[in-house]
Design a protein around this motif. Structure first.
Motif, PDB file in Angstrom:
ATOM      1  N   ASP A  59       0.810  -1.157   0.017  1.00  0.00           N
ATOM      2  CA  ASP A  59       0.041  -0.003   0.004  1.00  0.00           C
ATOM      3  C   ASP A  59       1.050   1.288  -0.120  1.00  0.00           C
ATOM      4  OD1 ASP A  59      -2.169   1.568   0.233  1.00  0.00           O
ATOM      5  OD2 ASP A  59      -2.770   0.991   2.185  1.00  0.00           O
ATOM      6  N   VAL A  60       0.852   1.861  -1.151  1.00  0.00           N
ATOM      7  CA  VAL A  60       1.873   2.929  -1.101  1.00  0.00           C
ATOM      8  C   VAL A  60       1.388   4.469  -1.645  1.00  0.00           C
ATOM      9  CG1 VAL A  60       3.991   3.903  -2.541  1.00  0.00           C
ATOM     10  CG2 VAL A  60       3.483   1.091  -2.386  1.00  0.00           C
ATOM     11  N   ASP A  61       1.810   5.395  -0.700  1.00  0.00           N
ATOM     12  CA  ASP A  61       1.359   6.826  -0.892  1.00  0.00           C
ATOM     13  C   ASP A  61       2.698   7.766  -1.187  1.00  0.00           C
ATOM     14  OD1 ASP A  61      -1.530   6.746   0.147  1.00  0.00           O
ATOM     15  OD2 ASP A  61      -0.565   6.124   1.898  1.00  0.00           O
ATOM     16  N   VAL A  62       2.416   8.232  -2.233  1.00  0.00           N
ATOM     17  CA  VAL A  62       3.478   9.302  -2.936  1.00  0.00           C
ATOM     18  C   VAL A  62       2.965  10.850  -2.678  1.00  0.00           C
ATOM     19  CG1 VAL A  62       4.894   9.794  -4.838  1.00  0.00           C
ATOM     20  CG2 VAL A  62       4.350   7.681  -4.347  1.00  0.00           C
ATOM     21  N   TYR A  63       3.916  11.669  -1.871  1.00  0.00           N
ATOM     22  CA  TYR A  63       3.352  12.820  -1.753  1.00  0.00           C
ATOM     23  C   TYR A  63       4.457  13.754  -2.629  1.00  0.00           C
ATOM     24  CZ  TYR A  63       1.024  10.791   1.875  1.00  0.00           C
ATOM     25  OH  TYR A  63       0.151   9.976   2.965  1.00  0.00           O
ATOM     26  N   ASP A  64       3.602  14.941  -3.207  1.00  0.00           N
ATOM     27  CA  ASP A  64       4.635  15.614  -4.070  1.00  0.00           C
ATOM     28  C   ASP A  64       4.183  17.151  -4.026  1.00  0.00           C
ATOM     29  OD1 ASP A  64       6.973  15.199  -6.357  1.00  0.00           O
ATOM     30  OD2 ASP A  64       5.973  17.179  -6.534  1.00  0.00           O
ATOM     31  N   LYS A  65       4.993  18.060  -3.695  1.00  0.00           N
ATOM     32  CA  LYS A  65       4.449  19.653  -3.520  1.00  0.00           C
ATOM     33  C   LYS A  65       4.001  20.173  -4.775  1.00  0.00           C
ATOM     34  CE  LYS A  65       9.126  21.359  -4.507  1.00  0.00           C
ATOM     35  NZ  LYS A  65      10.071  22.236  -4.048  1.00  0.00           N
ATOM     36  N   ALA A  66       4.254  19.320  -6.088  1.00  0.00           N
ATOM     37  CA  ALA A  66       4.001  20.080  -7.341  1.00  0.00           C
ATOM     38  C   ALA A  66       2.432  19.613  -7.686  1.00  0.00           C
ATOM     39  CB  ALA A  66       4.976  19.507  -8.409  1.00  0.00           C
ATOM     40  N   ARG A  67       2.039  20.172  -8.774  1.00  0.00           N
ATOM     41  CA  ARG A  67       0.578  19.875  -9.277  1.00  0.00           C
ATOM     42  C   ARG A  67       0.720  18.498 -10.044  1.00  0.00           C
ATOM     43  NH1 ARG A  67      -2.701  24.017  -9.441  1.00  0.00           N
ATOM     44  NH2 ARG A  67      -1.817  26.260  -8.955  1.00  0.00           N
ATOM     45  N   GLY A  68       1.641  18.014 -10.013  1.00  0.00           N
ATOM     46  CA  GLY A  68       1.624  16.674 -10.983  1.00  0.00           C
ATOM     47  C   GLY A  68       3.095  15.947 -10.712  1.00  0.00           C
ATOM     48  N   ALA A  69       3.080  14.592 -11.252  1.00  0.00           N
ATOM     49  CA  ALA A  69       4.207  13.832 -11.226  1.00  0.00           C
ATOM     50  C   ALA A  69       5.042  14.285 -12.143  1.00  0.00           C
ATOM     51  CB  ALA A  69       4.039  12.302 -11.306  1.00  0.00           C
ATOM     52  N   GLY A  70       6.279  14.045 -12.013  1.00  0.00           N
ATOM     53  CA  GLY A  70       7.238  14.191 -13.115  1.00  0.00           C
ATOM     54  C   GLY A  70       8.764  14.608 -12.649  1.00  0.00           C
ATOM     55  N   GLY A  71       8.966  15.629 -11.898  1.00  0.00           N
ATOM     56  CA  GLY A  71      10.301  15.922 -11.357  1.00  0.00           C
ATOM     57  C   GLY A  71      10.956  16.412 -12.730  1.00  0.00           C
ATOM     58  N   ARG A  72      12.303  15.754 -12.846  1.00  0.00           N
ATOM     59  CA  ARG A  72      13.033  16.254 -13.924  1.00  0.00           C
ATOM     60  C   ARG A  72      12.562  15.917 -15.410  1.00  0.00           C
ATOM     61  NH1 ARG A  72      17.218  14.928 -10.318  1.00  0.00           N
ATOM     62  NH2 ARG A  72      17.961  17.100  -9.512  1.00  0.00           N
ATOM     63  N   LEU A  73      11.411  14.941 -15.564  1.00  0.00           N
ATOM     64  CA  LEU A  73      10.578  14.680 -16.513  1.00  0.00           C
ATOM     65  C   LEU A  73       9.144  15.384 -16.555  1.00  0.00           C
ATOM     66  CD1 LEU A  73      11.348  10.959 -17.240  1.00  0.00           C
ATOM     67  CD2 LEU A  73      12.223  12.896 -18.349  1.00  0.00           C
ATOM     68  N   SER A  74       9.018  16.566 -15.779  1.00  0.00           N
ATOM     69  CA  SER A  74       8.055  17.046 -15.898  1.00  0.00           C
ATOM     70  C   SER A  74       7.518  17.646 -17.204  1.00  0.00           C
ATOM     71  CB  SER A  74       7.989  18.241 -14.727  1.00  0.00           C
ATOM     72  OG  SER A  74       8.986  19.186 -15.223  1.00  0.00           O
ATOM     73  N   THR A  75       6.106  18.164 -17.424  1.00  0.00           N
ATOM     74  CA  THR A  75       5.613  18.495 -18.641  1.00  0.00           C
ATOM     75  C   THR A  75       4.923  19.837 -18.586  1.00  0.00           C
ATOM     76  OG1 THR A  75       5.207  16.227 -19.269  1.00  0.00           O
ATOM     77  CG2 THR A  75       4.259  18.000 -20.570  1.00  0.00           C
ATOM     78  N   ARG A  76       5.099  20.743 -19.558  1.00  0.00           N
ATOM     79  CA  ARG A  76       4.544  22.077 -19.400  1.00  0.00           C
ATOM     80  C   ARG A  76       3.591  22.288 -20.489  1.00  0.00           C
ATOM     81  NH1 ARG A  76       5.691  27.556 -17.582  1.00  0.00           N
ATOM     82  NH2 ARG A  76       7.288  26.467 -16.623  1.00  0.00           N
ATOM     83  N   ARG A  77       2.238  22.104 -20.217  1.00  0.00           N
ATOM     84  CA  ARG A  77       0.953  22.239 -21.052  1.00  0.00           C
ATOM     85  C   ARG A  77       1.000  23.660 -21.706  1.00  0.00           C
ATOM     86  NH1 ARG A  77      -2.839  18.079 -20.128  1.00  0.00           N
ATOM     87  NH2 ARG A  77      -1.949  16.276 -19.570  1.00  0.00           N
ATOM     88  N   MET A  78       0.887  23.678 -23.265  1.00  0.00           N
ATOM     89  CA  MET A  78       0.685  25.002 -23.816  1.00  0.00           C
ATOM     90  C   MET A  78      -0.497  24.898 -24.661  1.00  0.00           C
ATOM     91  SD  MET A  78       4.890  25.618 -24.406  1.00  0.00           S
ATOM     92  CE  MET A  78       4.712  27.570 -24.606  1.00  0.00           C
ATOM     93  N   GLU A  79      -0.603  26.054 -25.178  1.00  0.00           N
ATOM     94  CA  GLU A  79      -2.053  26.131 -26.203  1.00  0.00           C
ATOM     95  C   GLU A  79      -1.904  25.320 -27.409  1.00  0.00           C
ATOM     96  OE1 GLU A  79      -4.028  29.817 -28.835  1.00  0.00           O
ATOM     97  OE2 GLU A  79      -2.411  30.105 -27.444  1.00  0.00           O
ATOM     98  N   GLN A  80      -0.577  24.891 -27.951  1.00  0.00           N
ATOM     99  CA  GLN A  80      -0.728  23.899 -29.349  1.00  0.00           C
ATOM    100  C   GLN A  80      -0.437  22.574 -28.649  1.00  0.00           C
ATOM    101  OE1 GLN A  80       0.989  25.954 -32.785  1.00  0.00           O
ATOM    102  NE2 GLN A  80       1.440  27.552 -31.781  1.00  0.00           N
ATOM    103  N   GLY A  81      -0.152  22.215 -27.479  1.00  0.00           N
ATOM    104  CA  GLY A  81       0.340  20.891 -27.212  1.00  0.00           C
ATOM    105  C   GLY A  81       1.257  20.854 -25.801  1.00  0.00           C
ATOM    106  N   TRP A  82       2.140  20.004 -25.715  1.00  0.00           N
ATOM    107  CA  TRP A  82       3.077  20.093 -24.735  1.00  0.00           C
ATOM    108  C   TRP A  82       4.360  20.248 -25.040  1.00  0.00           C
ATOM    109  CZ3 TRP A  82       7.116  16.522 -24.693  1.00  0.00           C
ATOM    110  CH2 TRP A  82       6.797  15.390 -25.577  1.00  0.00           C
TER     111      TRP A  82
END
Length: 321
Positions: free
Chosen positions: A28-51
């Motif tokens: 039973d695993v809980d993962v806590y992160d201060k950001a809005r989503g998972a990713g860290g150094r593989l995080s993604t930025r959503r933009m108007e035309q895509g990512w």
């Protein structure tokens, strides 16, 4: 038999790799992160035309088992080898074709790779952690989440150290770790070499990578460590203007560069690390993973999480007591 429970701080590659392996084994695993989503150094930025991504541009593997993981992602269509259209140099000198051996680029949002690693683990976003205590995670809002069989931190040393007042042995070991920063930018321009990747022979900027999933002309530009250290305390506007000016000179661009986003990775590259794959306080059931321990690179982060998970699975009988 009661399911063993793990609380993990940080939803980057190391934390997700560990979390997914434990969850797949029935934990039973809980993962806590201060950001809005998972990713860290593989995080993604959503933009108007895509990512687009301001994070690590490539994944690479020097050895198994991460090579096997990348091959599986290639079969899934989630990453593809980097081939051709790579240029190195600068406009005022010369351009030459270059190669990136055994490098892969995500063909889906990079953060989705981290979600795949998480598997059945529960992700708690916007959940900054204030302290780690024996078998307990304390959130910044004061909420204490206890009764875990193991607590795991996967965040960089400078972020982990303030959490470890109750665990002086671990805190002392992390004090040895030092990082170098990198600024990254999303920029649009016209002209320059007809490339997908540009490696600069320069002391200010290091790399530019075309963002193929957000319309034409968008690039991720990565500074050198020297640039980031010089402009470490600079405003986003100043750092962006300095980088855009440097880029125009390197590419010989006649028109201004449009900077659409900027990010300072304060803990981009560990100069030193503790060594090994993980560091543990067995008595208090707290462990540390990630690049502070295992060294630089996504491969090392993935291995760090996998190795600790395997160790915990081998010690299940002891942990269940």
């Amino acid at each position: 038999m009661t399911r063993l429970r793990a609380g993990i701080v940080g939803a980057g590659v190391a934390g997700a790799s560990c979390a997914g392996k434990l969850a797949a084994a029935g934990w039973d695993v809980d993962v806590y992160d201060k950001a809005r989503g998972a990713g860290g150094r593989l995080s993604t930025r959503r933009m108007e035309q895509g990512w687009a991504s301001l994070a690590s541009p490539f994944l690479s593997a020097r050895r198994d088992p991460f090579r096997s993981q990348l091959r599986d992602w290639v079969r899934q269509g989630w990453v593809a080898p980097v081939r051709g259209n790579i240029w190195q140099g600068r406009a005022a000198v010369s351009w030459a074709q270059a190669q990136l051996q055994n490098h892969y680029r995500p063909t889906i949002e990079p953060s989705q790779l981290v979600h795949h690693l998480l598997g059945d683990a529960r992700l708690h976003t916007l959940s900054p952690v204030a302290a780690l205590q024996p078998r307990t995670i304390v959130l910044e809002n004061g909420q204490a989440l206890g009764d875990y069989d193991c607590i795991i931190s996967s965040v960089p040393a400078p972020q982990a150290i303030p959490m470890l007042d109750a665990l002086p042995l671990l805190r002392e070991r992390l004090g040895e770790v030092r990082y170098r920063p990198i600024w990254s930018f999303l920029m649009r321009w016209e002209g320059g070499p007809a490339a997908d990747v540009v490696k600069f022979d320069d002391h200010l900027l290091n790399l530019a990578v075309r963002q193929a999933f957000n319309g034409p002309g968008l690039w991720a530009v990565y500074s050198s460590h020297e640039f980031a250290e010089t402009y470490f305390e600079a405003s986003i506007e100043e750092a962006s203007n300095r980088a855009a000016s440097a880029l125009m000179g390197l590419l010989g661009l006649p028109c201004p560069v449009d900077v659409e986003a900027s990010h300072l990775w304060r803990h981009a590259l560990p100069q030193t690390s503790v060594g090994g794959y993980w560091l543990g306080d067995r008595e208090n059931r707290v462990a540390l993973i990630g690049d502070s321990i295992a060294g630089a690179g996504i491969e090392r982060a993935w291995e760090s999480g996998q190795r600790l998970a395997q160790t915990l699975l081998q010690a299940e009988e002891e942990l269940a007591i």
